[in-house]
Design an enzyme around this catalytic site. Structure first.
Site, PDB file in Angstrom:
ATOM      1  NE  ARG A  50      -2.552   1.083   3.539  1.00  0.00           N
ATOM      2  CZ  ARG A  50      -3.277   0.890   4.637  1.00  0.00           C
ATOM      3  NH1 ARG A  50      -4.554   0.548   4.539  1.00  0.00           N
ATOM      4  NH2 ARG A  50      -2.750   1.023   5.827  1.00  0.00           N
ATOM      5  CE  LYS A 149      -2.072   4.661   7.001  1.00  0.00           C
ATOM      6  NZ  LYS A 149      -3.093   5.410   7.709  1.00  0.00           N
TER       7      LYS A 149
END
Ligand code: PMP
Length: 290
Positions: A50, A149
């Site tokens: 991620r 993120k």
């Protein structure tokens, strides 16, 4: 304490970045939060994936491979004797000029910190949390996709300020259409009958790693797990509700906007998922060889 900074483990006092770093000047960077349980870095591969995806979306070259990032993470935990704790990966655009242009930044700053963590008091895990809906809307995916993120967490912080000012620790964020997105630092689930429901990420949620593990555990428990667009109606009228996140783990929500949810106490499905998740975090991940 030793901190990983740009390829080296350095003393905490020497772990400094420039005031011209665009991570500081503009929130230009990405990060990850990962937990270590009994020497197992839970789901580290997924967290690094991620991180790399977030970096790719913002066109940031981390300058390290997945394996190099994994090795550096293990080294950082080992150097600090962290068998149980929390790891923060931060990758910023690096030092540049006062202008926005990211291409004038020299190279990414790569930081890995391994430390202890305590998020919510035990009482909240035992009795569940009360939350409110924030007036602050979740960033829309077309502007700054919540799947990234990024270091730009002001949207979440604005909402968190509302929660704390209202006397609670967490809050629900809706997207600009009024549908449920997520909490300020966690994903949201409800239980209704045999259904375990969470909003799809396109409604404005991070593709949480705890979220996907809990969806899998829910399926293994025989629940009908669905991603479904939801309004607050579905939460107010749910049998159970809970939040998921690496730091928070699985935590019951027993009240939203002064409406108690279900019995107003953590429900049986939430309990089962809490237990299943606690088992999984010591098994699934990368072990630190101390
Ligand atoms: N949503 C937001 C906004 C978050 O910051 C986080 C991580 N704290 C989550 C959801 C949960 O994601 P994960 O389960 O991957 O920690």
């Amino acid at each position: 304490m030793k901190v990983f900074l740009n390829g080296q483990l350095v003393d905490k006092k020497d772990a400094v970045v420039s005031v011209f770093d665009h991570g500081l000047l503009y929130g230009d960077g990405v990060f990850e939060g990962t937990r270590v349980y009994n020497g197992n870095i839970a789901f580290l591969g997924e967290h690094i994936d991620r991180l790399l995806d977030s970096a790719k979306v913002i066109a940031l070259d981390i300058g390290m491979t997945k394996q190099e990032l994994i090795d550096a993470t293990v080294d950082t935990c080992r150097a600090n004797g962290i068998e149980n704790g929390y790891i923060r990966h931060v990758v910023t655009r690096g030092s540049g000029t006062l202008g926005l242009n990211p291409y004038l930044c020299e190279k990414a700053s790569v930081i890995i910190i391994a430390d202890n963590i305590k998020l919510y008091p035990q009482e909240m895990y035992d009795n569940g949390m009360k939350i409110i809906t924030a007036g602050t809307m979740r960033n829309m995916p077309e502007a700054l996709n919540p799947k990234v993120k990024s270091l730009n967490y002001l949207n979440n912080i604005m909402a968190k300020i509302e929660a704390i000012n209202s006397g609670v620790m967490e809050c629900l964020l809706l997207n600009p259409q009024g549908y449920v997105a997520e909490a300020s630092g966690d994903n949201v689930f409800v239980v209704k009958g045999n259904k375990l429901i969470t909003p799809p990420t396109w409604c404005g949620a991070l593709d949480g790693i705890t979220r996907s593990k809990v969806m899998q555990l829910g399926r293994e428990l025989g629940l009908d797990v669905v991603e479904q667009v939801m309004t607050r109606y579905e939460i107010w009228t749910a049998d159970e509700a809970f939040l998921t996140g690496t730091a928070a783990e699985v935590i019951a929500v027993v009240e939203l906007d002064k409406r108690s949810i279900g019995t107003g106490t953590p429900g049986p499905v939430t309990h089962k998922l809490v237990d299943a998740y606690r088992k999984l975090v010591v098994e699934d991940g990368i072990r630190i060889d101390f």
